[in-house]
Scaffold this motif. Structure first.
Motif, PDB file in Angstrom:
ATOM      1  N   PHE A  88       0.839  -1.196   0.000  1.00 14.21           N
ATOM      2  CA  PHE A  88       0.000   0.000   0.000  1.00 14.21           C
ATOM      3  C   PHE A  88       0.875   1.247   0.000  1.00 14.21           C
ATOM      4  CE2 PHE A  88      -2.433   3.420   1.768  1.00 14.21           C
ATOM      5  CZ  PHE A  88      -3.746   3.184   1.393  1.00 14.21           C
ATOM      6  N   ARG A  89       0.459   2.251  -0.778  1.00 12.90           N
ATOM      7  CA  ARG A  89       1.198   3.519  -0.800  1.00 12.90           C
ATOM      8  C   ARG A  89       0.233   4.690  -0.651  1.00 12.90           C
ATOM      9  NH1 ARG A  89       6.443   3.461  -1.694  1.00 12.90           N
ATOM     10  NH2 ARG A  89       7.391   1.547  -2.504  1.00 12.90           N
ATOM     11  N   SER A  90       0.417   5.453   0.419  1.00 19.50           N
ATOM     12  CA  SER A  90      -0.385   6.660   0.587  1.00 19.50           C
ATOM     13  C   SER A  90       0.026   7.745  -0.397  1.00 19.50           C
ATOM     14  CB  SER A  90      -0.236   7.196   2.021  1.00 19.50           C
ATOM     15  OG  SER A  90      -0.858   6.336   2.951  1.00 19.50           O
ATOM     16  N   TYR A  91       1.275   7.665  -0.842  1.00 19.38           N
ATOM     17  CA  TYR A  91       1.802   8.671  -1.753  1.00 19.38           C
ATOM     18  C   TYR A  91       2.167   8.005  -3.081  1.00 19.38           C
ATOM     19  CZ  TYR A  91       2.379  10.635   2.894  1.00 19.38           C
ATOM     20  OH  TYR A  91       2.156  11.036   4.186  1.00 19.38           O
ATOM     21  N   ARG A  92       1.791   8.628  -4.161  1.00 13.41           N
ATOM     22  CA  ARG A  92       2.002   8.043  -5.493  1.00 13.41           C
ATOM     23  C   ARG A  92       3.491   7.882  -5.794  1.00 13.41           C
ATOM     24  NH1 ARG A  92       2.349   9.541 -11.078  1.00 13.41           N
ATOM     25  NH2 ARG A  92       1.159   8.087 -12.405  1.00 13.41           N
ATOM     26  N   ARG A  93       3.812   6.721  -6.345  1.00 11.48           N
ATOM     27  CA  ARG A  93       5.177   6.447  -6.771  1.00 11.48           C
ATOM     28  C   ARG A  93       5.141   5.792  -8.144  1.00 11.48           C
ATOM     29  NH1 ARG A  93       9.176   1.690  -4.590  1.00 11.48           N
ATOM     30  NH2 ARG A  93      10.653   1.847  -6.283  1.00 11.48           N
ATOM     31  N   VAL A  94       6.081   6.160  -8.996  1.00  9.38           N
ATOM     32  CA  VAL A  94       6.188   5.603 -10.338  1.00  9.38           C
ATOM     33  C   VAL A  94       7.457   4.769 -10.413  1.00  9.38           C
ATOM     34  CG1 VAL A  94       6.394   6.138 -12.800  1.00  9.38           C
ATOM     35  CG2 VAL A  94       4.922   7.532 -11.345  1.00  9.38           C
ATOM     36  N   THR A  95       7.381   3.580 -10.991  1.00  7.53           N
ATOM     37  CA  THR A  95       8.559   2.726 -11.116  1.00  7.53           C
ATOM     38  C   THR A  95       9.495   3.264 -12.189  1.00  7.53           C
ATOM     39  OG1 THR A  95       7.695   1.272 -12.868  1.00  7.53           O
ATOM     40  CG2 THR A  95       7.051   0.759 -10.593  1.00  7.53           C
ATOM     41  N   SER A  96      10.696   2.716 -12.233  1.00  7.47           N
ATOM     42  CA  SER A  96      11.675   3.150 -13.226  1.00  7.47           C
ATOM     43  C   SER A  96      11.238   2.824 -14.646  1.00  7.47           C
ATOM     44  CB  SER A  96      13.037   2.497 -12.935  1.00  7.47           C
ATOM     45  OG  SER A  96      12.941   1.084 -12.989  1.00  7.47           O
ATOM     46  N   GLU A  97      10.231   1.953 -14.775  1.00  2.65           N
ATOM     47  CA  GLU A  97       9.702   1.614 -16.101  1.00  2.65           C
ATOM     48  C   GLU A  97       8.493   2.469 -16.480  1.00  2.65           C
ATOM     49  OE1 GLU A  97      10.973  -3.129 -16.156  1.00  2.65           O
ATOM     50  OE2 GLU A  97       8.981  -2.546 -15.479  1.00  2.65           O
ATOM     51  N   GLY A  98       8.093   3.359 -15.574  1.00  8.36           N
ATOM     52  CA  GLY A  98       7.045   4.302 -15.901  1.00  8.36           C
ATOM     53  C   GLY A  98       5.639   3.925 -15.484  1.00  8.36           C
ATOM     54  N   PHE A  99       5.481   2.875 -14.666  1.00  6.77           N
ATOM     55  CA  PHE A  99       4.162   2.462 -14.200  1.00  6.77           C
ATOM     56  C   PHE A  99       3.942   2.903 -12.757  1.00  6.77           C
ATOM     57  CE2 PHE A  99       4.999  -0.888 -17.442  1.00  6.77           C
ATOM     58  CZ  PHE A  99       3.929  -0.622 -18.277  1.00  6.77           C
ATOM     59  N   GLU A 100       2.706   3.307 -12.442  1.00  9.39           N
ATOM     60  CA  GLU A 100       2.355   3.582 -11.046  1.00  9.39           C
ATOM     61  C   GLU A 100       2.583   2.313 -10.241  1.00  9.39           C
ATOM     62  OE1 GLU A 100       0.320   3.367  -7.532  1.00  9.39           O
ATOM     63  OE2 GLU A 100      -0.853   2.607  -9.234  1.00  9.39           O
ATOM     64  N   HIS A 101       3.182   2.449  -9.052  1.00 10.05           N
ATOM     65  CA  HIS A 101       3.689   1.296  -8.316  1.00 10.05           C
ATOM     66  C   HIS A 101       2.601   0.291  -7.958  1.00 10.05           C
ATOM     67  CE1 HIS A 101       5.311  -0.966  -4.837  1.00 10.05           C
ATOM     68  NE2 HIS A 101       6.454  -0.851  -5.486  1.00 10.05           N
ATOM     69  N   ASN A 102       1.471   0.760  -7.460  1.00  9.88           N
ATOM     70  CA  ASN A 102       0.409  -0.162  -7.070  1.00  9.88           C
ATOM     71  C   ASN A 102      -0.111  -0.945  -8.273  1.00  9.88           C
ATOM     72  OD1 ASN A 102      -1.536  -0.815  -4.673  1.00  9.88           O
ATOM     73  ND2 ASN A 102      -2.850  -0.553  -6.457  1.00  9.88           N
ATOM     74  N   PHE A 103      -0.310  -0.256  -9.383  1.00 10.74           N
ATOM     75  CA  PHE A 103      -0.760  -0.901 -10.616  1.00 10.74           C
ATOM     76  C   PHE A 103       0.255  -1.952 -11.069  1.00 10.74           C
ATOM     77  CE2 PHE A 103      -0.685  -0.943 -15.324  1.00 10.74           C
ATOM     78  CZ  PHE A 103      -1.981  -1.350 -15.584  1.00 10.74           C
ATOM     79  N   ALA A 203      -3.025   9.383   8.930  1.00  7.42           N
ATOM     80  CA  ALA A 203      -4.424   8.956   9.025  1.00  7.42           C
ATOM     81  C   ALA A 203      -4.580   7.493   8.615  1.00  7.42           C
ATOM     82  CB  ALA A 203      -5.306   9.852   8.154  1.00  7.42           C
ATOM     83  N   THR A 204      -3.882   7.099   7.548  1.00 11.16           N
ATOM     84  CA  THR A 204      -3.966   5.712   7.091  1.00 11.16           C
ATOM     85  C   THR A 204      -3.327   4.772   8.099  1.00 11.16           C
ATOM     86  OG1 THR A 204      -3.920   6.446   4.788  1.00 11.16           O
ATOM     87  CG2 THR A 204      -3.406   4.135   5.205  1.00 11.16           C
ATOM     88  N   ALA A 205      -2.202   5.181   8.675  1.00 12.83           N
ATOM     89  CA  ALA A 205      -1.532   4.346   9.675  1.00 12.83           C
ATOM     90  C   ALA A 205      -2.455   4.068  10.856  1.00 12.83           C
ATOM     91  CB  ALA A 205      -0.248   5.029  10.139  1.00 12.83           C
ATOM     92  N   ALA A 206      -3.195   5.092  11.298  1.00 10.74           N
ATOM     93  CA  ALA A 206      -4.129   4.911  12.402  1.00 10.74           C
ATOM     94  C   ALA A 206      -5.254   3.958  12.005  1.00 10.74           C
ATOM     95  CB  ALA A 206      -4.705   6.260  12.821  1.00 10.74           C
ATOM     96  N   ARG A 207      -5.728   4.091  10.782  1.00  9.87           N
ATOM     97  CA  ARG A 207      -6.797   3.214  10.299  1.00  9.87           C
ATOM     98  C   ARG A 207      -6.327   1.771  10.230  1.00  9.87           C
ATOM     99  NH1 ARG A 207     -10.045   4.043   4.536  1.00  9.87           N
ATOM    100  NH2 ARG A 207     -11.314   2.140   4.645  1.00  9.87           N
ATOM    101  N   ILE A 208      -5.100   1.560   9.773  1.00  6.44           N
ATOM    102  CA  ILE A 208      -4.551   0.204   9.682  1.00  6.44           C
ATOM    103  C   ILE A 208      -4.434  -0.424  11.079  1.00  6.44           C
ATOM    104  CG2 ILE A 208      -2.532  -1.167   9.031  1.00  6.44           C
ATOM    105  CD1 ILE A 208      -4.195  -0.112   6.671  1.00  6.44           C
ATOM    106  N   GLN A 209      -3.946   0.349  12.039  1.00  4.51           N
ATOM    107  CA  GLN A 209      -3.827  -0.172  13.403  1.00  4.51           C
ATOM    108  C   GLN A 209      -5.183  -0.582  13.962  1.00  4.51           C
ATOM    109  OE1 GLN A 209      -1.038  -0.960  15.153  1.00  4.51           O
ATOM    110  NE2 GLN A 209      -0.080  -0.515  13.174  1.00  4.51           N
ATOM    111  N   GLU A 210      -6.210   0.192  13.660  1.00  2.00           N
ATOM    112  CA  GLU A 210      -7.556  -0.152  14.118  1.00  2.00           C
ATOM    113  C   GLU A 210      -8.040  -1.440  13.457  1.00  2.00           C
ATOM    114  OE1 GLU A 210     -11.070   0.282  16.328  1.00  2.00           O
ATOM    115  OE2 GLU A 210      -9.098   1.239  16.509  1.00  2.00           O
ATOM    116  N   MET A 211      -7.749  -1.589  12.168  1.00  2.00           N
ATOM    117  CA  MET A 211      -8.141  -2.811  11.455  1.00  2.00           C
ATOM    118  C   MET A 211      -7.457  -4.038  12.049  1.00  2.00           C
ATOM    119  SD  MET A 211      -7.940  -1.283   7.567  1.00  2.00           S
ATOM    120  CE  MET A 211      -7.856  -2.913   6.813  1.00  2.00           C
TER     121      MET A 211
END
Length: 271
Positions: A88-103, A203-211
């Motif tokens: 999971f990434r709260s902040y967008r990251r692009v791989t060295s090949e040009g694809f969004e990391h999560n995708f 905010a996401t970290a807190a949500r994950i801890q609750e989950m």
């Protein structure tokens, strides 16, 4: 058995389960220290000759292709391919090949490994691809004109889209015209207490801890996955959500959208 994301979380638990049962298990992960830990644990079980670690960053197309080639060279057959790698990434990251990391990691890798290893799977007596994702989830949608979330990135939206893309991947793989014997199973076992890999905003970290407070022990979480690997459903495609079987006639598995995604994916990879 080949397990992507097999050095942590559900993937690691599954890998150890099958090593204890006497199977040969190859895990794929990016962290060499975790790979060493997996091999050391296998040695403690007396299973060092049946345990294999392949170091790879599966967010890269080139790394997936290398992994497929290595597995083809080392093993004559694959009985089960288990797809667990996700981050999971709260902040967008692009791989060295040009694809969004999560995708790239959550979808493209599963596309490449599934189709890349299907030749070895088809040689097995009862082959199965176990895609540990989130089938049938209503939240979010597919951003067909912006699969990489160049505009308005949101970590949860990217993750939910990844689940929907994997639904369509399963539908496309299992389509009648392909004629594979390999069964494709989409399975979300529910929250497990193995953690939630990612890079989170506060905010996401807190949500994950609750989950995680309400998560199941990992041995409970993997039980339905193990059952489906050991005895794959007869249908080419099946989907399970927290132990409940889903109809593959749901919109999540629409054949026309599956064909659309398949064509778009192959076009992106060809570039």
């Amino acid at each position: 058995m080949v397990v992507s994301g097999g050095t942590s979380g559900i993937g690691e638990a599954l890998a150890h389960t099958y090593l204890k049962r006497g199977d040969r298990v190859a895990v794929i992960g990016p962290n060499p220290d975790k790979g060493k830990s997996f091999l050391a644990a296998a040695a403690d079980l007396g299973a060092e000759e049946r345990a294999f670690f392949i170091r790879a960053d599966l967010s890269l197309v080139s790394e997936n292709e290398r992994v497929v080639q290595e597995i083809e060279e080392r093993f004559p057959v694959v009985d089960a391919l288990v797809l667990c790698a996700r981050f999971f990434r709260s902040y967008r990251r692009v791989t060295s090949e040009g694809f969004e990391h999560n995708f790239a990691l959550y979808y493209l890798s599963r596309f490449l490994l599934g189709y890349g290893l299907v030749g070895l799977l088809e040689k097995a007596p009862s082959p199965v691809i176990m895609n540990v994702a989130g089938p049938g989830v209503d939240a979010g949608g597919i951003h067909w004109n912006d699969l990489g979330f160049e505009h308005g990135y949101d970590g949860w939206a990217a993750m939910f889209q990844g689940g929907k893309l994997n639904d369509l991947l399963g539908a496309s793989f299992a389509a009648e015209h392909r004629g594979y014997r390999t069964r494709y199973v989409l399975n979300f076992p529910g929250g497990t207490a193995t953690g939630f890999a990612g890079e989170f905003d506060p905010a996401t970290a807190a949500r994950i801890q609750e989950m995680l407070r309400y998560a199941n022990p990992v041995e409970v979480g993997i039980a339905p996955i193990v059952a489906a690997i050991d005895a794959p459903p007869a249908e080419p495609l099946s989907a399970f959500f927290e132990g409940r079987r889903l109809s593959t006639r749901l919109p999540s598995f629409d054949q026309q959208e599956a064909l659309r995604l398949d064509a778009l994916t192959r076009e992106l990879l060809a570039r």
